[in-house]
Motif scaffolding. Structure first.
Motif, PDB file in Angstrom:
ATOM      1  N   MET A   1       0.807  -1.301   0.008  1.00 56.09           N
ATOM      2  CA  MET A   1       0.054  -0.066  -0.039  1.00 56.09           C
ATOM      3  C   MET A   1       0.684   1.397   0.038  1.00 56.09           C
ATOM      4  SD  MET A   1      -3.353  -0.436  -0.027  1.00 56.09           S
ATOM      5  CE  MET A   1      -3.879   1.227   0.690  1.00 56.09           C
ATOM      6  N   ILE A   2       0.259   2.266  -0.899  1.00 62.16           N
ATOM      7  CA  ILE A   2       1.055   3.445  -0.834  1.00 62.16           C
ATOM      8  C   ILE A   2       0.686   4.458   0.642  1.00 62.16           C
ATOM      9  CG2 ILE A   2       1.316   5.711  -1.666  1.00 62.16           C
ATOM     10  CD1 ILE A   2       0.615   4.327  -4.360  1.00 62.16           C
ATOM     11  N   GLU A   3       1.886   4.818   1.395  1.00 66.13           N
ATOM     12  CA  GLU A   3       1.747   5.479   2.592  1.00 66.13           C
ATOM     13  C   GLU A   3       1.745   7.024   2.455  1.00 66.13           C
ATOM     14  OE1 GLU A   3       3.495   3.101   6.130  1.00 66.13           O
ATOM     15  OE2 GLU A   3       4.947   3.155   4.591  1.00 66.13           O
ATOM     16  N   ILE A   4       0.325   7.605   2.757  1.00 58.26           N
ATOM     17  CA  ILE A   4       0.285   9.108   2.487  1.00 58.26           C
ATOM     18  C   ILE A   4       1.109   9.669   3.776  1.00 58.26           C
ATOM     19  CG2 ILE A   4      -1.311  10.989   2.703  1.00 58.26           C
ATOM     20  CD1 ILE A   4      -3.254   9.199   1.288  1.00 58.26           C
ATOM     21  N   GLY A   5       1.729  10.752   3.424  1.00 52.30           N
ATOM     22  CA  GLY A   5       2.623  11.406   4.635  1.00 52.30           C
ATOM     23  C   GLY A   5       3.888  10.941   4.622  1.00 52.30           C
ATOM     24  N   LYS A   6       4.546   9.882   3.662  1.00 49.13           N
ATOM     25  CA  LYS A   6       5.749   9.253   3.809  1.00 49.13           C
ATOM     26  C   LYS A   6       6.281   9.150   2.718  1.00 49.13           C
ATOM     27  CE  LYS A   6       4.726   6.766   8.143  1.00 49.13           C
ATOM     28  NZ  LYS A   6       4.798   5.406   8.732  1.00 49.13           N
ATOM     29  N   TYR A   7       7.590   8.749   2.599  1.00 52.45           N
ATOM     30  CA  TYR A   7       8.346   8.658   1.425  1.00 52.45           C
ATOM     31  C   TYR A   7       8.007   7.381   0.875  1.00 52.45           C
ATOM     32  CZ  TYR A   7      11.307  12.862   1.567  1.00 52.45           C
ATOM     33  OH  TYR A   7      11.600  13.940   1.651  1.00 52.45           O
ATOM     34  N   ASN A   8       7.715   6.966  -0.418  1.00 48.64           N
ATOM     35  CA  ASN A   8       7.336   5.771  -0.839  1.00 48.64           C
ATOM     36  C   ASN A   8       8.194   5.364  -2.072  1.00 48.64           C
ATOM     37  OD1 ASN A   8       4.122   4.551  -0.054  1.00 48.64           O
ATOM     38  ND2 ASN A   8       4.746   7.195   0.133  1.00 48.64           N
ATOM     39  N   THR A   9       8.735   4.104  -2.172  1.00 49.60           N
ATOM     40  CA  THR A   9       9.613   3.930  -3.298  1.00 49.60           C
ATOM     41  C   THR A   9       8.623   3.047  -4.294  1.00 49.60           C
ATOM     42  OG1 THR A   9      11.528   3.323  -2.210  1.00 49.60           O
ATOM     43  CG2 THR A   9      11.364   2.247  -4.148  1.00 49.60           C
ATOM     44  N   LEU A  10       8.349   3.660  -5.476  1.00 46.44           N
ATOM     45  CA  LEU A  10       7.226   3.248  -6.304  1.00 46.44           C
ATOM     46  C   LEU A  10       7.951   2.969  -7.887  1.00 46.44           C
ATOM     47  CD1 LEU A  10       4.479   5.655  -5.286  1.00 46.44           C
ATOM     48  CD2 LEU A  10       4.917   3.229  -4.658  1.00 46.44           C
ATOM     49  N   THR A  11       7.102   2.263  -8.697  1.00 49.12           N
ATOM     50  CA  THR A  11       7.571   1.683 -10.094  1.00 49.12           C
ATOM     51  C   THR A  11       6.944   2.766 -11.033  1.00 49.12           C
ATOM     52  OG1 THR A  11       8.112  -0.326  -9.179  1.00 49.12           O
ATOM     53  CG2 THR A  11       7.618  -0.050 -11.673  1.00 49.12           C
ATOM     54  N   ILE A  12       7.511   3.194 -12.124  1.00 51.41           N
ATOM     55  CA  ILE A  12       7.082   4.035 -13.081  1.00 51.41           C
ATOM     56  C   ILE A  12       6.216   3.001 -13.951  1.00 51.41           C
ATOM     57  CG2 ILE A  12       7.455   5.389 -15.156  1.00 51.41           C
ATOM     58  CD1 ILE A  12       9.953   6.117 -13.537  1.00 51.41           C
ATOM     59  N   LEU A  13       4.928   3.302 -14.081  1.00 46.70           N
ATOM     60  CA  LEU A  13       4.176   2.108 -14.735  1.00 46.70           C
ATOM     61  C   LEU A  13       3.744   2.847 -16.242  1.00 46.70           C
ATOM     62  CD1 LEU A  13       1.541   1.584 -11.740  1.00 46.70           C
ATOM     63  CD2 LEU A  13       3.550   0.247 -12.539  1.00 46.70           C
ATOM     64  N   ARG A  14       3.607   3.943 -16.327  1.00 45.28           N
ATOM     65  CA  ARG A  14       3.245   4.666 -17.639  1.00 45.28           C
ATOM     66  C   ARG A  14       3.394   6.213 -17.529  1.00 45.28           C
ATOM     67  NH1 ARG A  14      -1.270   3.089 -14.989  1.00 45.28           N
ATOM     68  NH2 ARG A  14      -2.963   4.406 -14.748  1.00 45.28           N
ATOM     69  N   ASP A  15       3.792   6.501 -18.841  1.00 40.70           N
ATOM     70  CA  ASP A  15       3.838   8.067 -19.114  1.00 40.70           C
ATOM     71  C   ASP A  15       2.574   8.450 -20.054  1.00 40.70           C
ATOM     72  OD1 ASP A  15       4.844  10.447 -19.536  1.00 40.70           O
ATOM     73  OD2 ASP A  15       6.286   9.859 -21.298  1.00 40.70           O
ATOM     74  N   THR A  16       2.007   9.602 -19.357  1.00 40.63           N
ATOM     75  CA  THR A  16       0.761  10.082 -19.835  1.00 40.63           C
ATOM     76  C   THR A  16       1.198  11.459 -20.220  1.00 40.63           C
ATOM     77  OG1 THR A  16      -0.314  10.869 -17.766  1.00 40.63           O
ATOM     78  CG2 THR A  16      -0.665   8.743 -18.505  1.00 40.63           C
ATOM     79  N   LYS A  17       0.156  12.540 -20.967  1.00 43.34           N
ATOM     80  CA  LYS A  17       0.139  13.866 -20.871  1.00 43.34           C
ATOM     81  C   LYS A  17       0.487  14.774 -19.768  1.00 43.34           C
ATOM     82  CE  LYS A  17      -2.283  14.063 -25.268  1.00 43.34           C
ATOM     83  NZ  LYS A  17      -3.531  14.598 -25.919  1.00 43.34           N
ATOM     84  N   VAL A  18      -0.219  14.218 -18.363  1.00 50.87           N
ATOM     85  CA  VAL A  18      -0.236  14.890 -17.204  1.00 50.87           C
ATOM     86  C   VAL A  18       1.043  14.644 -16.310  1.00 50.87           C
ATOM     87  CG1 VAL A  18      -2.775  15.157 -17.419  1.00 50.87           C
ATOM     88  CG2 VAL A  18      -1.922  13.125 -16.348  1.00 50.87           C
TER      89      VAL A  18
END
Length: 286
Positions: A1-18
């Motif tokens: 789970m992603i933890e709000i208020g903390k640092y997270n190590t996440l994977t780049i899944l896709r590139d979009t316009k935003v």
């Protein structure tokens, strides 16, 4: 789970316009909790599948969003922050993010003013699921069950300064006090971080703290002699500042000048009490 208020190590899944969408494909293969890293925070070079360390918080619409900005405070931690403005809801503090953090009026130990700094604690409000700060720091500290021992080196945060001494937060968990007669640095201010030592843990779990390492190596050398004699005499010696030099010499084999220096050191360290009929060993040290 992603933890709000903390640092997270996440994977780049896709590139979009935003921007880039990040997630944790191992723990969340369906991408239910994928999160946006807006374009302004996207690194110049990246690859799909690469991992990024990002901070996750809630944007203006209370949606989780990732950023490479570095916050001044993390979830369930303390920090000294500056008030950017105050409105009818509360005070809003600069914590390094685009969106200021709110300190509701009910969470202010005293009314906050624009431009001033206050020590606050960052927590997740269970009712609103929003990150909120509070300057009523004592409610987040607990001395009922202690995770420290006498003599232990600890991390301190100065919470507030009174006539008695400096109130400190110990290891971001407990409350403690450094008596003013042990403070030799007038530059210490609220929010300062430093190392200290557990001096005494009282029966009610109140904690006395020192900025100096504890133990007899750190006190007047002859103080240990006085302490040993006090313990051998059930915590009391019929000697004090007014005693005759020969009486002191007979009992302790030291001069009156040396004796006064020794008991002065012990008194400053709250190890003894000096009364008209003599000196008493503080019960915690018997």
């Amino acid at each position: 789970m992603i933890e709000i208020g903390k640092y997270n190590t996440l994977t780049i899944l896709r590139d979009t316009k935003v921007g880039l969408f990040l997630g944790n494909p191992e723990k969340d293969p369906e991408g239910i909790h994928d999160i946006l890293l807006p374009n302004k925070y996207v690194p110049n070079e990246f690859e799909i599948g690469e991992e990024l360390i990002v901070f996750v918080y809630l944007d203006h619409e209370e949606r989780p969003v990732a950023t490479t900005l570095e916050p001044y405070i993390l979830l369930n931690e303390f920090a000294l922050l500056r008030v950017n403005y105050v409105n009818q809801i509360g005070a809003f503090m600069d914590w390094g993010m685009e969106k200021d953090i709110l300190v509701p009026f009910k969470e202010q130990a005293r009314p906050m003013e624009k431009g001033k700094r206050y020590l606050v604690y960052l927590y997740m409000d269970d009712k609103t699921n929003r990150l909120v700060a509070s300057s009523k720091t004592n409610q987040f500290l607990n001395n009922d069950t202690l995770g420290v021992e006498k003599g232990e080196e600890v991390e301190l945060i100065v919470s507030h300064i009174t006539e008695i001494g400096i109130n400190v937060i110990i290891n971001e968990k407990h409350k403690g006090l450094v008596y003013k007669d042990e403070v030799y640095d007038d530059s210490i201010r609220t929010g300062d971080r430093m190392r200290g030592y557990i001096k005494t843990i009282r029966p009610d779990n109140k904690i006395d703290v020192s900025f100096q390492i504890q133990g007899y190596l750190n006190i007047e050398p002859n103080a240990e002699i006085v302490l040993d004699e006090l313990r051998a005499s059930r915590g009391f010696l019929r000697l004090n500042d007014n005693s005759h030099p020969e009486d002191i010499k007979t009992v302790l084999k030291m001069s009156k000048k040396t004796f006064k220096k020794a008991i002065g050191s012990l008194y400053r360290d709250h190890l003894i009490e000096i009364k008209e009929d003599g000196i008493y060993l503080v019960k915690d040290n018997i």
